[in-house]
Design an enzyme around this catalytic site. Sequence first.
Site, PDB file in Angstrom:
ATOM      1  N   TRP A  99       7.541  30.440 -43.273  1.00 45.03           N
ATOM      2  CA  TRP A  99       8.045  29.788 -42.064  1.00 45.03           C
ATOM      3  C   TRP A  99       7.189  28.580 -41.679  1.00 45.03           C
ATOM      4  O   TRP A  99       7.701  27.573 -41.201  1.00 45.03           O
ATOM      5  CB  TRP A  99       8.143  30.791 -40.923  1.00 45.03           C
ATOM      6  CG  TRP A  99       9.104  31.888 -41.256  1.00 45.03           C
ATOM      7  CD1 TRP A  99       8.830  33.205 -41.501  1.00 45.03           C
ATOM      8  CD2 TRP A  99      10.526  31.757 -41.438  1.00 45.03           C
ATOM      9  NE1 TRP A  99       9.978  33.892 -41.813  1.00 45.03           N
ATOM     10  CE2 TRP A  99      11.030  33.034 -41.790  1.00 45.03           C
ATOM     11  CE3 TRP A  99      11.414  30.689 -41.342  1.00 45.03           C
ATOM     12  CZ2 TRP A  99      12.379  33.272 -42.033  1.00 45.03           C
ATOM     13  CZ3 TRP A  99      12.767  30.915 -41.591  1.00 45.03           C
ATOM     14  CH2 TRP A  99      13.234  32.194 -41.924  1.00 45.03           C
ATOM     15  N   ASP A 166       3.867  29.129 -33.366  1.00 46.95           N
ATOM     16  CA  ASP A 166       5.051  29.954 -33.624  1.00 46.95           C
ATOM     17  C   ASP A 166       4.599  31.415 -33.577  1.00 46.95           C
ATOM     18  O   ASP A 166       3.896  31.891 -34.463  1.00 46.95           O
ATOM     19  CB  ASP A 166       5.622  29.605 -35.000  1.00 46.95           C
ATOM     20  CG  ASP A 166       6.834  30.449 -35.366  1.00 46.95           C
ATOM     21  OD1 ASP A 166       7.188  31.375 -34.609  1.00 46.95           O
ATOM     22  OD2 ASP A 166       7.424  30.185 -36.440  1.00 46.95           O
ATOM     23  N   LYS A 190      12.321  40.306 -32.441  1.00 47.66           N
ATOM     24  CA  LYS A 190      11.266  41.260 -32.775  1.00 47.66           C
ATOM     25  C   LYS A 190      10.850  42.042 -31.520  1.00 47.66           C
ATOM     26  O   LYS A 190      11.490  43.007 -31.150  1.00 47.66           O
ATOM     27  CB  LYS A 190      10.067  40.546 -33.395  1.00 47.66           C
ATOM     28  CG  LYS A 190      10.172  40.353 -34.904  1.00 47.66           C
ATOM     29  CD  LYS A 190      10.866  39.087 -35.300  1.00 47.66           C
ATOM     30  CE  LYS A 190      10.815  38.837 -36.783  1.00 47.66           C
ATOM     31  NZ  LYS A 190      11.550  37.645 -37.200  1.00 47.66           N
TER      32      LYS A 190
END
Length: 359
Positions: A99, A166, A190
């Site tokens: 990511w 992030d 999440k």
Amino acid sequence: MKIHNFNAGPSILPKEVIRKSAQSVIDFNGSGLSLLEISHRSIDFLEIIEKTTCLVKQVMNLNDDYAILFLQGGASLQFSMIPYNLMDQEAAYLDTGFWAKNAIKEARKFGKVKILFSGKNQNYTHISKHYQIPCNVDYFHCTSNNTIVGTQMKIFPKTSVPIVCDMSSDIFSRKLNFCQFSLIYASAQKNVSSAGMTIVIIKKNILGKIKRNIRNIPSYMDYKIHIQNKSILNTPNVFSIYTSMLTLEWIKNKGGLSVLEKQNQHKAKLLYNEIDNNNLFENKIHEEDRSDMNVSFFLKDKKLEKEFNKMWKKENIVGLEGHRFLGGYRASIYNALPLESVQFLIEIMKEFERRHDRK
């Protein structure tokens, strides 16, 4: 039937959050309407978004210097929104996994990107602590937790440069000094909510510094416009924001991030201890960089995979497969996953060792 849910995302949420959010879909607060039917500009929803905003600030101990946004497009849209709003000339990034690499790819479309560290040559099993952030970059970007491989930043650098992070896979899992960050973003599937919403936490004084002759920001990509419109520039994900509110209430009632951090560390320690002491399994991450959220592990003998897969699936364990790019196994042990599930997985691993260890 007890299901042990180790999915990486969308992932396990607290049972009471599931129950309350499910009831809201049928009848929201006794209104006779579903939550999915109410106007996003109604008093009922404005109260939800205001309460959720306040809860984010309370849980993270943030003041009104920060704006809280609830946007769409996942963390992937933020890979572009961040440089759109913050990059004047050059930004610094850490390449700590899949990511982070995608974030770097998008940022390069807006200006120069300085890579301070890349874990690529070590298969992203290690995160360096020995890098220098240039004082003349527009911002420093990092990814706090590598969901795929299973690494996590345990410390963050001290710098005068705005830190952008992030936190998609470990937000609300531990206590940090969140004031050290100028921008935090996290897709919600999440530790926060159902998929379809991204939380952006932004220090307002870092905005408005891009010269219009460099970049004219489209309205939807402009953080300032979203702040002015209090996250309802367009129709937001009403359900996901409501579920976030319920989850944040659950976190607060649990005792906050300090309590959850201790629980998460305990779960992770138990599982890593089993992996390290079990003759059939291994973890390839440098010990100091192991994630408390996503525990990756492998069978030393791949010939045993079929038998192990059959065993854990039979015992109502789900989501244990490793990422498709990596293989092996990944146990995601987010806030809502009970200690009982970790202990159950450990017992399965012990039993598998008893059956197959030939040493």
